[in-house]
Design a protein around this motif. Structure first.
Motif, PDB file in Angstrom:
ATOM      1  N   TYR A 106      16.665 -18.222 -19.330  1.00 52.80           N
ATOM      2  CA  TYR A 106      16.423 -16.754 -20.007  1.00 52.80           C
ATOM      3  C   TYR A 106      15.985 -17.101 -21.297  1.00 52.80           C
ATOM      4  O   TYR A 106      16.156 -18.066 -21.895  1.00 52.80           O
ATOM      5  CB  TYR A 106      17.613 -16.169 -19.711  1.00 52.80           C
ATOM      6  CG  TYR A 106      18.047 -15.508 -18.470  1.00 52.80           C
ATOM      7  CD1 TYR A 106      18.480 -16.130 -17.461  1.00 52.80           C
ATOM      8  CD2 TYR A 106      17.879 -14.094 -17.934  1.00 52.80           C
ATOM      9  CE1 TYR A 106      18.576 -15.772 -16.058  1.00 52.80           C
ATOM     10  CE2 TYR A 106      18.108 -13.425 -16.971  1.00 52.80           C
ATOM     11  CZ  TYR A 106      18.393 -14.482 -15.884  1.00 52.80           C
ATOM     12  OH  TYR A 106      18.823 -13.862 -14.723  1.00 52.80           O
ATOM     13  N   ARG A 107      15.353 -16.137 -21.957  1.00 49.12           N
ATOM     14  CA  ARG A 107      15.240 -16.042 -23.269  1.00 49.12           C
ATOM     15  C   ARG A 107      15.521 -14.678 -23.958  1.00 49.12           C
ATOM     16  O   ARG A 107      15.523 -13.514 -23.234  1.00 49.12           O
ATOM     17  CB  ARG A 107      13.735 -16.270 -23.751  1.00 49.12           C
ATOM     18  CG  ARG A 107      12.818 -15.226 -23.361  1.00 49.12           C
ATOM     19  CD  ARG A 107      11.333 -15.674 -23.753  1.00 49.12           C
ATOM     20  NE  ARG A 107      10.339 -14.483 -23.694  1.00 49.12           N
ATOM     21  CZ  ARG A 107       9.167 -14.837 -23.882  1.00 49.12           C
ATOM     22  NH1 ARG A 107       8.746 -15.960 -24.375  1.00 49.12           N
ATOM     23  NH2 ARG A 107       8.289 -13.565 -23.902  1.00 49.12           N
ATOM     24  N   GLN A 108      15.949 -14.630 -25.210  1.00 47.07           N
ATOM     25  CA  GLN A 108      16.672 -13.530 -26.002  1.00 47.07           C
ATOM     26  C   GLN A 108      15.681 -13.366 -27.356  1.00 47.07           C
ATOM     27  O   GLN A 108      15.899 -14.444 -28.213  1.00 47.07           O
ATOM     28  CB  GLN A 108      17.846 -13.599 -26.151  1.00 47.07           C
ATOM     29  CG  GLN A 108      18.492 -12.337 -26.820  1.00 47.07           C
ATOM     30  CD  GLN A 108      19.949 -12.259 -26.949  1.00 47.07           C
ATOM     31  OE1 GLN A 108      20.855 -13.441 -26.769  1.00 47.07           O
ATOM     32  NE2 GLN A 108      20.496 -10.980 -26.923  1.00 47.07           N
ATOM     33  N   LEU A 109      14.767 -12.543 -27.227  1.00 43.21           N
ATOM     34  CA  LEU A 109      14.153 -12.005 -28.464  1.00 43.21           C
ATOM     35  C   LEU A 109      15.202 -11.297 -29.517  1.00 43.21           C
ATOM     36  O   LEU A 109      16.074 -10.848 -29.018  1.00 43.21           O
ATOM     37  CB  LEU A 109      12.921 -11.204 -28.185  1.00 43.21           C
ATOM     38  CG  LEU A 109      11.921 -11.847 -27.189  1.00 43.21           C
ATOM     39  CD1 LEU A 109      11.015 -10.900 -26.768  1.00 43.21           C
ATOM     40  CD2 LEU A 109      11.487 -13.230 -27.668  1.00 43.21           C
ATOM     41  N   PRO A 110      14.801 -11.377 -30.797  1.00 48.27           N
ATOM     42  CA  PRO A 110      15.409 -11.026 -31.463  1.00 48.27           C
ATOM     43  C   PRO A 110      15.882  -9.160 -31.485  1.00 48.27           C
ATOM     44  O   PRO A 110      14.992  -8.581 -31.223  1.00 48.27           O
ATOM     45  CB  PRO A 110      14.888 -11.097 -33.108  1.00 48.27           C
ATOM     46  CG  PRO A 110      14.059 -12.193 -32.682  1.00 48.27           C
ATOM     47  CD  PRO A 110      13.583 -12.119 -31.329  1.00 48.27           C
ATOM     48  N   SER A 111      17.203  -8.832 -31.647  1.00 47.48           N
ATOM     49  CA  SER A 111      17.531  -7.500 -31.427  1.00 47.48           C
ATOM     50  C   SER A 111      17.182  -6.936 -29.883  1.00 47.48           C
ATOM     51  O   SER A 111      16.975  -5.780 -29.853  1.00 47.48           O
ATOM     52  CB  SER A 111      16.815  -6.731 -32.248  1.00 47.48           C
ATOM     53  OG  SER A 111      16.898  -7.174 -33.633  1.00 47.48           O
ATOM     54  N   GLN A 112      17.107  -7.675 -28.758  1.00 45.88           N
ATOM     55  CA  GLN A 112      16.906  -7.616 -27.551  1.00 45.88           C
ATOM     56  C   GLN A 112      17.724  -7.945 -26.623  1.00 45.88           C
ATOM     57  O   GLN A 112      18.466  -9.117 -27.015  1.00 45.88           O
ATOM     58  CB  GLN A 112      15.420  -7.644 -27.081  1.00 45.88           C
ATOM     59  CG  GLN A 112      14.524  -6.961 -27.738  1.00 45.88           C
ATOM     60  CD  GLN A 112      13.117  -7.183 -27.184  1.00 45.88           C
ATOM     61  OE1 GLN A 112      12.756  -7.559 -25.729  1.00 45.88           O
ATOM     62  NE2 GLN A 112      11.909  -7.117 -27.895  1.00 45.88           N
ATOM     63  N   GLY A 113      18.100  -7.679 -25.350  1.00 44.91           N
ATOM     64  CA  GLY A 113      18.908  -8.125 -24.498  1.00 44.91           C
ATOM     65  C   GLY A 113      18.248  -9.446 -23.873  1.00 44.91           C
ATOM     66  O   GLY A 113      16.882  -9.478 -23.959  1.00 44.91           O
ATOM     67  N   PRO A 114      18.845 -10.454 -23.159  1.00 47.00           N
ATOM     68  CA  PRO A 114      17.977 -11.603 -22.564  1.00 47.00           C
ATOM     69  C   PRO A 114      17.006 -11.080 -21.626  1.00 47.00           C
ATOM     70  O   PRO A 114      17.160 -10.125 -20.732  1.00 47.00           O
ATOM     71  CB  PRO A 114      19.308 -12.262 -21.722  1.00 47.00           C
ATOM     72  CG  PRO A 114      20.431 -12.152 -22.559  1.00 47.00           C
ATOM     73  CD  PRO A 114      20.150 -10.481 -22.874  1.00 47.00           C
ATOM     74  N   GLU A 115      16.167 -11.965 -21.341  1.00 46.42           N
ATOM     75  CA  GLU A 115      15.046 -11.801 -20.346  1.00 46.42           C
ATOM     76  C   GLU A 115      14.717 -12.751 -19.323  1.00 46.42           C
ATOM     77  O   GLU A 115      14.750 -14.120 -19.956  1.00 46.42           O
ATOM     78  CB  GLU A 115      13.753 -11.527 -21.202  1.00 46.42           C
ATOM     79  CG  GLU A 115      12.189 -11.185 -20.446  1.00 46.42           C
ATOM     80  CD  GLU A 115      11.171 -11.279 -21.410  1.00 46.42           C
ATOM     81  OE1 GLU A 115      10.173 -10.645 -21.003  1.00 46.42           O
ATOM     82  OE2 GLU A 115      11.133 -11.901 -22.451  1.00 46.42           O
ATOM     83  N   TYR A 116      14.888 -12.468 -18.097  1.00 49.13           N
ATOM     84  CA  TYR A 116      14.482 -13.862 -17.362  1.00 49.13           C
ATOM     85  C   TYR A 116      13.256 -14.206 -17.381  1.00 49.13           C
ATOM     86  O   TYR A 116      12.057 -13.754 -17.502  1.00 49.13           O
ATOM     87  CB  TYR A 116      14.587 -13.133 -15.879  1.00 49.13           C
ATOM     88  CG  TYR A 116      13.989 -14.045 -14.936  1.00 49.13           C
ATOM     89  CD1 TYR A 116      12.711 -13.765 -14.232  1.00 49.13           C
ATOM     90  CD2 TYR A 116      14.862 -14.856 -14.220  1.00 49.13           C
ATOM     91  CE1 TYR A 116      12.336 -14.564 -13.282  1.00 49.13           C
ATOM     92  CE2 TYR A 116      14.391 -15.646 -13.221  1.00 49.13           C
ATOM     93  CZ  TYR A 116      13.109 -15.739 -12.646  1.00 49.13           C
ATOM     94  OH  TYR A 116      12.766 -16.439 -11.609  1.00 49.13           O
TER      95      TYR A 116
END
Lengths: 115, 110
Positions: free
Chosen positions: B36-46
């Protein structure tokens, strides 16, 4: 639009207030989750719901009260919070029980500040 | 839950490939490897997941060691939008909570 919608995006509340965070998923998933992300710390799993039933509570203080009225909606009721509860609260959903392993879909979170 | 180990941070230049390593020496035979990755100010993304074979999708590739004790997430051409925290997580076949570690902070330089 990620398929998981959280409202509000930002919330400032006093320590004596009562507020609720809302999460809605439009993906037909059967499981929903609340996570907490404090500054400089990993995401912490708070609650797990499968088919509307709570299956996990990771020693979360009672001032956080989850509610899952149906498999598409999840709430987190907040009461008498402390300043250290200020964090990003994330909701996620997933389809559990299938042989093929799918991932979680997260909302954008609610940034909570307790003053 | 089996544990994963990732470097705290990595840096890359724009349009260059990025290889993000993950060690998971205690992985069980039924654990899937998720990223997963998490961009700034966002929830994690598959991003991607796999079991034994290498996997490709539109976002990235996942290379899994033959003994499954390590894996590498490959971003073929990094962009500034790929700057994020990348998490490597092990998860069971049909059920298993997602437990996040500290992840790798990827910085992409123009």
């Amino acid at each position: 639009e990620t398929g998981v919608t959280q409202t509000p995006r930002h919330l400032v509340m006093g320590m004596t207030n009562k507020k609720s965070l809302k999460c809605e998923q439009h993906l037909g998933h059967n499981a929903m989750y609340w996570y907490k992300q404090s500054a400089k710390k990993p995401l912490e799993l708070m609650f797990v719901y499968n088919f509307k039933e709570q299956t996990e509570n990771n020693s979360v203080p009672s001032r956080f009260s989850p509610e899952c009225p149906n498999s598409s909606h999840l709430f987190l009721h907040l009461h008498t919070l402390q300043p250290e509860d200020s964090a990003l609260y994330l909701c996620a959903s997933s389809q559990e029980g299938q042989a093929l392993n799918y991932g979680y879909t997260f909302g954008s979170g609610t940034r909570l500040t307790v003053v | 839950d089996a544990k994963t180990t990732q470097p705290n941070s990595m840096e890359s230049n724009e349009e260059e490939p990025v290889h993000l390593p993950c060690n998971h020496s205690t992985i069980s035979g039924t654990d899937y490897i998720h990223w997963y990755r998490q961009l700034p100010s966002q929830g994690p993304e598959y991003v991607i997941h796999g079991l034994t074979s290498n996997v490709n999708n539109r976002m990235a590739s996942l290379a899994i060691a033959e003994d499954r004790k390590s894996s590498t997430l490959i971003l073929h051409r990094a962009t500034l939008r790929d700057a994020a925290v990348y998490y490597c997580i092990l998860r069971g076949a049909s059920y298993g909570k997602l437990t996040f570690g500290q992840g790798t902070i990827l910085t992409v330089h123009p």
